[in-house]
Design a protein around this motif. Sequence first.
Motif, PDB file in Angstrom:
ATOM      1  N   LYS A  41      -3.131-101.943  -5.582  1.00 29.32           N
ATOM      2  CA  LYS A  41      -2.858-102.750  -4.405  1.00 29.32           C
ATOM      3  C   LYS A  41      -3.141-103.514  -3.450  1.00 29.32           C
ATOM      4  N   CYS A  42      -3.819-102.056  -2.485  1.00 28.08           N
ATOM      5  CA  CYS A  42      -4.906-102.292  -1.017  1.00 28.08           C
ATOM      6  C   CYS A  42      -6.127-103.233  -1.298  1.00 28.08           C
TER       7      CYS A  42
ATOM      8  N   LEU B 150     -12.651-104.846   1.093  1.00 25.29           N
ATOM      9  CA  LEU B 150     -12.350-103.218   1.289  1.00 25.29           C
ATOM     10  C   LEU B 150     -11.755-102.695   0.313  1.00 25.29           C
ATOM     11  N   ILE B 151     -11.679-101.378   0.104  1.00 22.90           N
ATOM     12  CA  ILE B 151     -11.014 -99.943  -0.975  1.00 22.90           C
ATOM     13  C   ILE B 151     -10.498 -99.199   0.438  1.00 22.90           C
ATOM     14  N   PRO B 152      -9.124 -99.633   0.407  1.00 23.00           N
ATOM     15  CA  PRO B 152      -8.339 -98.913   1.528  1.00 23.00           C
ATOM     16  C   PRO B 152      -8.502 -97.173   1.284  1.00 23.00           C
ATOM     17  N   ALA B 153      -8.130 -97.685  -0.479  1.00 20.65           N
ATOM     18  CA  ALA B 153      -7.560 -96.236  -1.246  1.00 20.65           C
ATOM     19  C   ALA B 153      -8.677 -95.408  -0.563  1.00 20.65           C
ATOM     20  N   MET B 154      -9.932 -95.257  -1.214  1.00 19.58           N
ATOM     21  CA  MET B 154     -11.400 -94.725  -1.482  1.00 19.58           C
ATOM     22  C   MET B 154     -11.710 -94.271  -0.481  1.00 19.58           C
ATOM     23  N   ILE B 155     -12.055 -95.520   0.954  1.00 22.34           N
ATOM     24  CA  ILE B 155     -11.844 -94.718   2.347  1.00 22.34           C
ATOM     25  C   ILE B 155     -11.084 -93.931   3.229  1.00 22.34           C
ATOM     26  N   ALA B 156     -10.195 -93.856   2.857  1.00 16.97           N
ATOM     27  CA  ALA B 156      -8.922 -92.821   2.653  1.00 16.97           C
ATOM     28  C   ALA B 156      -9.102 -91.903   2.756  1.00 16.97           C
ATOM     29  N   GLN B 157      -9.746 -91.915   1.138  1.00 18.07           N
ATOM     30  CA  GLN B 157      -9.728 -90.635   0.814  1.00 18.07           C
ATOM     31  C   GLN B 157     -11.104 -89.265   1.268  1.00 18.07           C
ATOM     32  N   ALA B 158     -11.909 -90.579   1.671  1.00 17.60           N
ATOM     33  CA  ALA B 158     -12.393 -90.030   2.414  1.00 17.60           C
ATOM     34  C   ALA B 158     -12.328 -89.185   3.968  1.00 17.60           C
TER      35      ALA B 158
END
Lengths: 441, 284
Positions: A374-375, A383-391
């Motif tokens: 959804k993000c 962008l792919i917020p979930a992956m940036i946040a995970q990093a």
Amino acid sequence: MSSVAFKGGIHPDYQKEVTATLAVTPMKAPPVVVIPLKQHIGAPCEPLEGIKVGARVKMGQKIADSSGFVSAPIHASVSGTIKEIGPYNHPLGRPAQAIIIESDGEDSWDEQLKPAGDLNDLSAEEIRKLVREAGIVGLGGATFPTHVKLSPPPEKKIDIVVINGAECEPYLTADHRVMLEKPEEIIFGLKVMIKALNAEKAVIGIEDNKNDAIRVMEAVSAAEGNISVSRLHTKYPQGAEKMLIQVTTGRKVPSGGLPLDVGIVNHNVGTAVAIAHAVREGKPLIERVVTVTGAGINRPANLLVRVGTLVSTVIDQCGGLRDNTLKLIVGGPMMGLAQPNADLPVIKGTSGILALTDEDVYLAERAPCIRCAKCVDACPVTLIPAMIAQAAEHALYARAEKLHALDCFECGCCSYSCPSKIPLTQLIVIAKAEITKAKKK
Amino acid sequence: MIIVYAIAALGLIGLIFGLLLAMAARFFAVQTDPLIESIKEALPGANCGACGYAGCSNFAEAVAAGEVKANACIPGGNETAQTIAGLLGQEAGDASQPLATVFCIGDCYKASDRYIYDGVQDCTVASDFVGGFKSCASGCLGLGNCVRVCMFSAIRLGEHGLPVVDHDQCTGCGLCLTACPRRIIQILPKGKEGHLVLCSSHERGKSVSAACEVGCIACKACVKACPQEAIEMVDNLAVINLEKCDDCGECVLKCKPGTIHRRDKIPSEADALAFAVVKAAESA
């Protein structure tokens, strides 16, 4: 004419009807103002010579300046005596140096301030100097010094000025009221900008939930051949620089680039009014329109507030807070910052003061990411917020940079859309800060 | 018959490869010091970096080369130091084991919060956000950076939101020390008795008592009460010199907020027993 919308974005509950019909009323002059020395992006100001505890200042008098190009001077917003110079709470988080002035209640203007004369007689260089001296910064919230935006490098030709009247943040109606009440000033300020930039035309972008403002702006710009109004789809973050430019002009600002790379400069409607005041009346930027709203405020209002007025004073003027107020935000609900208390000043970039009650605030337990994307759908800059946040969570900042974390402009759409209530935007902001820190080394 | 050929062929191939390997082992052999290998075996192998080297094998090389002393591995403690010293034929010297101690007992009931923090659950991030959600600018935020960084599972969050150090597991490596944004963890020698002032706030007494029930308010009652003169005030905070402290407990009686505690009776560690039970259940 309805514009094509940008990709992504969200449709939050706007709640604008509470204050949209309330005319801007000037607030009573506060007894004390706290004027922080950092109210803009760039180098913070230093107090001028003679500005020390006990010194008397006039309203509109320049009290602090910086030698840096990316900075704007700061002016006294009341006449009175300097009580203290020291750290004070600041809307951007950490306490910062501020000049505290006790008002003498007379509001006597600095006699040296004079109108700049006829616009036709001013050169581009004179306009830039005048705008800088008036301490004008972007009033949309980012507080980027306006004179810098009016000084593009010579190799970059600016042909279009885009004026942001979208006001996509929920709750806020400050820009809406400015467009309804000061359309003629906006057009004048815009003409000043066009002259300083030697631009060909200007577009005013307004979301279609403000039809009255669109009508008013269309009426005043009809006489000007090179100024048009663009009706925009209502969607957050329509007023973000890159989105606005894309929908009003069809040009796309490249990743990591600035609007001037595609020949565009973008300003807020409030900034245009401030420029008009500076040119016509010689007045520096010492007050701005602030929307005080939210279910926690007893009497919501659009107020003309002096820079440096304490948020607590503003709230008192609006009848105080309701008992079940849970969250105080300076700015809009999407990009504003939550504050631990109201003992902090209104600065040049403060567009709203928002008090939310326990019914509005949802304090959810964070759940694991369920990979619903959804993000990804909501992100306006793809962008792919979930992956940036995970990093970011695992301190893999180099990886976050590879995922273009620096393109994020912190609109908050990802956090808003996340069903697991992961603080995605906050994590990306951390990653951005770490990446910038590593680059500086 | 065909099976015989197959066995012979495979046997021959095996023989050739065996010879090749034997030759490679002889001509391309890497000279390693067997001492380094045995030192490495004596080390805990956690690669925690507390010694200042990149990892255990890096440290083993340094010890064998005589760059550092045999007792420099903090997590290994006395036993490891003795073994390594034995291998090197040296005296081990003193390798008294240190222990991490959290200098804050202002848990979620005793220290007040300024606002509800709903963001990223990380001490550094929360501490940076408008000065942290606790009223005390030095107090433990209890979001567990020290817990996550500990290589030896020696720290966990107690039920009152403060970190609890397992004395048996803690090696005093100091990783938690650097992970804590408020720098309220100290490494002290293990086993030494004595009392501690469990507060890290250098604020003045009035603001400390406004923020926390158990913070040091710099009243100096303990300084006056101490017969050993082991307590001094450092920037609005009482500090007990463990070398001088003889465990008489006079200061505890005089301390109004109850900030001073005996080292083995730290309130947040009172449920250390429960900790041992939990760990036993986990490993079972």
